[in-house]
Design an enzyme around this catalytic site. Structure first.
Site, short mmCIF file in Angstrom:
data_model
loop_
_atom_site.label_atom_id
_atom_site.label_comp_id
_atom_site.label_asym_id
_atom_site.label_seq_id
_atom_site.Cartn_x
_atom_site.Cartn_y
_atom_site.Cartn_z
N CYS B 55 -80.75 -69.10 15.76
CA CYS B 55 -80.56 -68.32 14.53
C CYS B 55 -81.80 -68.35 13.63
O CYS B 55 -82.58 -69.31 13.66
CB CYS B 55 -79.36 -68.86 13.76
SG CYS B 55 -77.78 -68.31 14.43
N ASN B 153 -78.84 -63.65 30.90
CA ASN B 153 -77.55 -64.17 31.33
C ASN B 153 -76.59 -63.91 30.17
O ASN B 153 -76.75 -64.48 29.10
CB ASN B 153 -77.61 -65.68 31.59
CG ASN B 153 -78.47 -66.02 32.79
OD1 ASN B 153 -78.51 -65.29 33.77
ND2 ASN B 153 -79.15 -67.16 32.73
N HIS B 166 -79.61 -62.88 23.46
CA HIS B 166 -80.99 -63.23 23.82
C HIS B 166 -81.20 -63.05 25.32
O HIS B 166 -80.26 -62.93 26.09
CB HIS B 166 -81.29 -64.69 23.45
CG HIS B 166 -80.60 -65.70 24.32
ND1 HIS B 166 -79.24 -65.95 24.26
CD2 HIS B 166 -81.07 -66.52 25.30
CE1 HIS B 166 -78.92 -66.89 25.14
NE2 HIS B 166 -80.00 -67.25 25.79
N HIS B 299 -87.35 -51.17 38.25
CA HIS B 299 -85.88 -51.06 38.25
C HIS B 299 -85.27 -52.29 37.62
O HIS B 299 -85.91 -53.34 37.54
CB HIS B 299 -85.36 -50.86 39.67
CG HIS B 299 -85.70 -51.99 40.62
ND1 HIS B 299 -86.93 -52.09 41.24
CD2 HIS B 299 -84.99 -53.06 41.04
CE1 HIS B 299 -86.96 -53.16 42.01
NE2 HIS B 299 -85.79 -53.78 41.90
N MET B 316 -68.62 -65.71 44.99
CA MET B 316 -69.52 -65.63 46.14
C MET B 316 -69.63 -67.04 46.68
O MET B 316 -70.47 -67.83 46.22
CB MET B 316 -70.89 -65.11 45.72
CG MET B 316 -70.88 -63.68 45.20
SD MET B 316 -70.54 -62.48 46.52
CE MET B 316 -70.74 -60.95 45.59
N VAL B 317 -68.75 -67.39 47.57
CA VAL B 317 -68.63 -68.78 48.01
C VAL B 317 -68.71 -68.90 49.53
O VAL B 317 -69.61 -68.30 50.13
CB VAL B 317 -67.35 -69.41 47.41
CG1 VAL B 317 -67.55 -69.68 45.91
CG2 VAL B 317 -66.13 -68.52 47.61
N GLU B 320 -69.69 -66.02 51.92
CA GLU B 320 -70.86 -65.40 51.30
C GLU B 320 -72.08 -66.32 51.35
O GLU B 320 -73.19 -65.88 51.60
CB GLU B 320 -70.54 -65.03 49.85
CG GLU B 320 -69.54 -63.88 49.70
CD GLU B 320 -68.09 -64.27 49.85
OE1 GLU B 320 -67.80 -65.45 50.16
OE2 GLU B 320 -67.22 -63.40 49.67
O1 LIG Z 1 -81.86 -71.54 30.49
P1 LIG Z 1 -80.38 -71.63 30.23
O2 LIG Z 1 -79.83 -70.40 29.59
O3 LIG Z 1 -80.00 -72.88 29.50
O4 LIG Z 1 -79.74 -71.77 31.65
C1 LIG Z 1 -79.17 -70.74 32.41
O5 LIG Z 1 -80.16 -69.90 33.00
C2 LIG Z 1 -81.03 -70.53 33.93
C3 LIG Z 1 -81.91 -69.47 34.54
O6 LIG Z 1 -81.18 -68.51 35.25
C4 LIG Z 1 -80.26 -71.29 35.01
O7 LIG Z 1 -81.16 -72.05 35.78
C5 LIG Z 1 -79.20 -72.22 34.42
O8 LIG Z 1 -78.43 -72.78 35.45
C6 LIG Z 1 -78.33 -71.41 33.47
O9 LIG Z 1 -77.36 -72.24 32.88
O1 LIG Z 2 -60.12 -65.91 51.19
P1 LIG Z 2 -59.87 -66.52 49.84
O2 LIG Z 2 -59.81 -68.02 49.88
O3 LIG Z 2 -58.70 -65.91 49.13
O4 LIG Z 2 -61.15 -66.11 48.97
C1 LIG Z 2 -62.27 -66.92 48.74
O5 LIG Z 2 -63.12 -67.01 49.87
C2 LIG Z 2 -63.70 -65.79 50.32
C3 LIG Z 2 -64.65 -66.10 51.44
O6 LIG Z 2 -65.71 -66.94 51.03
C4 LIG Z 2 -64.41 -65.05 49.17
O7 LIG Z 2 -64.77 -63.78 49.61
C5 LIG Z 2 -63.51 -64.92 47.95
O8 LIG Z 2 -64.25 -64.37 46.89
C6 LIG Z 2 -62.99 -66.30 47.57
O9 LIG Z 2 -62.15 -66.20 46.45
#
Ligand SMILES: O=P(O)(O)O[C@H]1O[C@H](CO)[C@@H](O)[C@H](O)[C@H]1O
Ligand SMILES: O=P(O)(O)O[C@H]1O[C@H](CO)[C@@H](O)[C@H](O)[C@H]1O
Lengths: 378, 378
Positions: B55, B153, B166, B299, B316-317, B320
């Site tokens: 701020c 972010n 920001h 872009h 995305m786990v 993914e």
């Molecule tokens: O710098 P910040 O806003 O504290 O942190 C955020 O952005 C960074 C850059 O993408 C990441 O590495 C951090 O994990 C995230 O929390």
């Molecule tokens: O299949 P689930 O357990 O419902 O879903 C989870 O695993 C998947 C595979 O990694 C992902 O695509 C989903 O986003 C996640 O929520």
């Protein structure tokens, strides 16, 4: 370099498996955290819940009733991302609009009939049964599919939508991106250096020791030199093994043991059921079973999101998504003096943020007890 | 393909900028969600908080006091991941243990003196001031650094640790992974096809229209054919432009306008301040200013995590992270009949999950009003 210290000075490290770099900025972990706090997992999961489609005797979304299974239980995913008979897209009319066929099967594997268990709380025999079921599915689906991805999303933080202990198996008619990447890098490495990359890597780490977390006669777990997630680990066999289904009887037992030891340490780190996504990578299958896959080495990746406590995770966001992975502590960092959290008036309670900046990832994990914090008083 | 429908049948799509594939499985969005629910952002952020280091007039972590700024305000990140004078690591003793020097600067840019604003709620003139400040920093840091990553972010869900509007600017002595990737793919594309990839892509999408979200005389926003995040977008100029600092006066005005329209739509989608990570990619700078960078096209990528509502995100786990990005709705999907959510006894309240499986990403965004839901009654 003159005056360079990995635990003090930012640098990039190369991930040879993905052929990319990670920015390591150790001192970043000193910064205060006033962002999102995660919910620790529910502690009151009922052992059996007939409304949970993963439980023995429960009815699933498709109307089928689960058997009263007593060990592992495999069934088709009711909302599969891959199906065996999907038609192929037509030819592309432009190089920027390319689509390809995707066929496959998605299965769910329950590890145990109880919903209130997780792998680190299961017995060695029960974990061994999971390993056998993995190897069986890998062989069965791998008979025709080129890639069989076994993975576990553990914890709501990792998108897991059901507390019952389970993993998923997605077999596909194509080599997914990560498989293609590791295929290329491992092939090139053997071509250049004459040895499988990850066999050599395991030997090096066994000798260097600083990134070792646990080891036994057949396996070792390290925080890899190129780890991006704070407590990421890589589980590697010492012997050259291509695929899960190639593991010997004794290697399956020692795998159950090392998995149990690693996962207990993970839970003990922040005294919470430790969230992660993990999965197995091995040589491709299906048509590739006939090819020379000697550049491959079986391994499991563990990607856990927590950074500082049970409630503060690492976010892979802006810079990470748009530029490059960045980590806030080194895999093998030694003590660093830091400003204590709490100096900042607006901070959340100190208890949420123990001062972990003085601890490195591998040593921190290594030094944790191998008895689960929930089982200590039994 | 015979009987193939992109909105019904899973398939893979190629991302030519990253040279990788995404698995598109439209029918997956029908599955019930019983996983983690996100917290919507706080609605009661004070306009001015002297304890918030972003701020005007507040004291930062290093003891400096912010000026009473009235527009944008740029200052050095107090916990920088990159510093200008970091020593270089020594030579590697093994190909699997490669480190490289990383030098740079990290800056924070406040968009506005008020903490309770976000870009979509700012005036065109205020957004234009942000664009000018971006262009200025890109030129200034780009004079010596090869890559200047501007990124925002937005929202706690995307790791943002301060509600004040920001962004961040991290300039590095190296080309980060994403930059190296886009450098290679764009170079190859122009080599093969004689035109810059993203210039051609913008022309194609302007003609095809099905993935267009908003457009004006200089810019267009599409849900790219290869989008992985549910409502991911790509912001592209129509003219061949290498870098932010090359934008003409009129293009900066039209950029402010299209950003405002896009971001209002984003907020209107789930009637919530829409979280995302976004960032700019343009031709590399520093020593590359002397090279032919004609294969590049400026872009911005927008990566928003929300999937179904203000509280249900895409994770995305497992698959993914270990295999390949997977999306649950097509960018240009048309109506699909689905089982209604709520059939499943254990489900969370239906209100949390409007049945969005009948909506596709681009058309859904396109059809949203361009007046912000918070400003409708003014
Ligand atoms: O710098 P910040 O806003 O504290 O942190 C955020 O952005 C960074 C850059 O993408 C990441 O590495 C951090 O994990 C995230 O929390
Ligand atoms: O299949 P689930 O357990 O419902 O879903 C989870 O695993 C998947 C595979 O990694 C992902 O695509 C989903 O986003 C996640 O929520």
């Amino acid at each position: 370099g003159r005056g360079f210290s990995a635990s003090e000075h930012q640098h990039c490290r190369h991930n040879p498996l993905r052929d990319e770099w990670v920015l390591v900025s150790a001192h970043r972990v000193r910064r205060p955290w006033r962002g999102q706090l995660e919910q620790p997992p529910a502690e009151d999961v009922p052992r059996w819940d007939p409304a949970n489609p993963l439980c023995p005797g429960a009815t699933r979304a498709n109307g089928e009733v689960n058997p009263h299974y007593e060990g592992t239980f495999v069934f088709p995913n009711d909302f599969p991302a891959l199906q065996p008979d999907s038609p192929a897209p037509g030819d592309s009319d432009h190089p920027l609009f390319q689509a390809a066929a995707a066929r496959g099967v998605c299965k769910v594997m329950c590890f145990h009939p109880w919903s209130d268990l997780t792998l680190p709380l299961m017995s060695l025999a029960e974990i061994r049964a999971v390993i056998d079921a993995w190897a069986e599915l890998a062989a069965e689906l791998g008979a025709s599919y080129p890639w069989v991805q076994i993975f576990e999303n553990k914890g709501e933080m990792m998108g897991c939508s059901n507390p019952h202990p389970h993993c998923q198996v997605w077999a596909s008619s194509f080599l997914p991106n990560e498989a293609r990447l590791e295929e290329r890098t491992q092939r090139q490495y053997r071509h250049r250096h004459g040895v499988p990359m990850l066999l050599e890597y395991a030997e090096q780490e066994a000798r260097r020791k600083e990134r070792l977390v646990v080891e036994n006669e057949d396996w070792l777990v390290v925080v890899p030199y190129w780890a991006t997630w704070p407590f990421q680990t890589l589980l590697l066999p010492r012997r050259h093994v291509l695929r899960l289904q190639d593991l010997r009887d004794s290697e399956r037992d020692s795998l159950a043991s090392i998995m149990q030891r690693l996962l207990i340490k993970y839970d003990n780190l922040f005294q919470v059921s430790f969230p992660y996504s993990m999965g197995w990578h091995g040589a491709p299958t299906g048509p590739h079973l006939q090819e020379d896959c000697g550049h491959w080495q079986l391994h499991a990746h563990y990607y856990p999101p927590l950074l500082r406590s049970a409630t503060v995770r690492k976010f892979m966001v802006g810079y990470e998504m748009l530029a490059q992975a960045q980590r806030d502590l080194t895999p093998e960092q030694v003590s660093v003096e830091g400003t204590r959290h709490g100096d900042c008036p607006q901070d959340r309670p100190l208890a949420e943020h123990p001062p972990i900046w003085s601890l490195q990832a591998a040593e921190r994990l290594r030094s944790l007890p191998e008895v689960h914090y929930k089982q200590r008083r039994r």
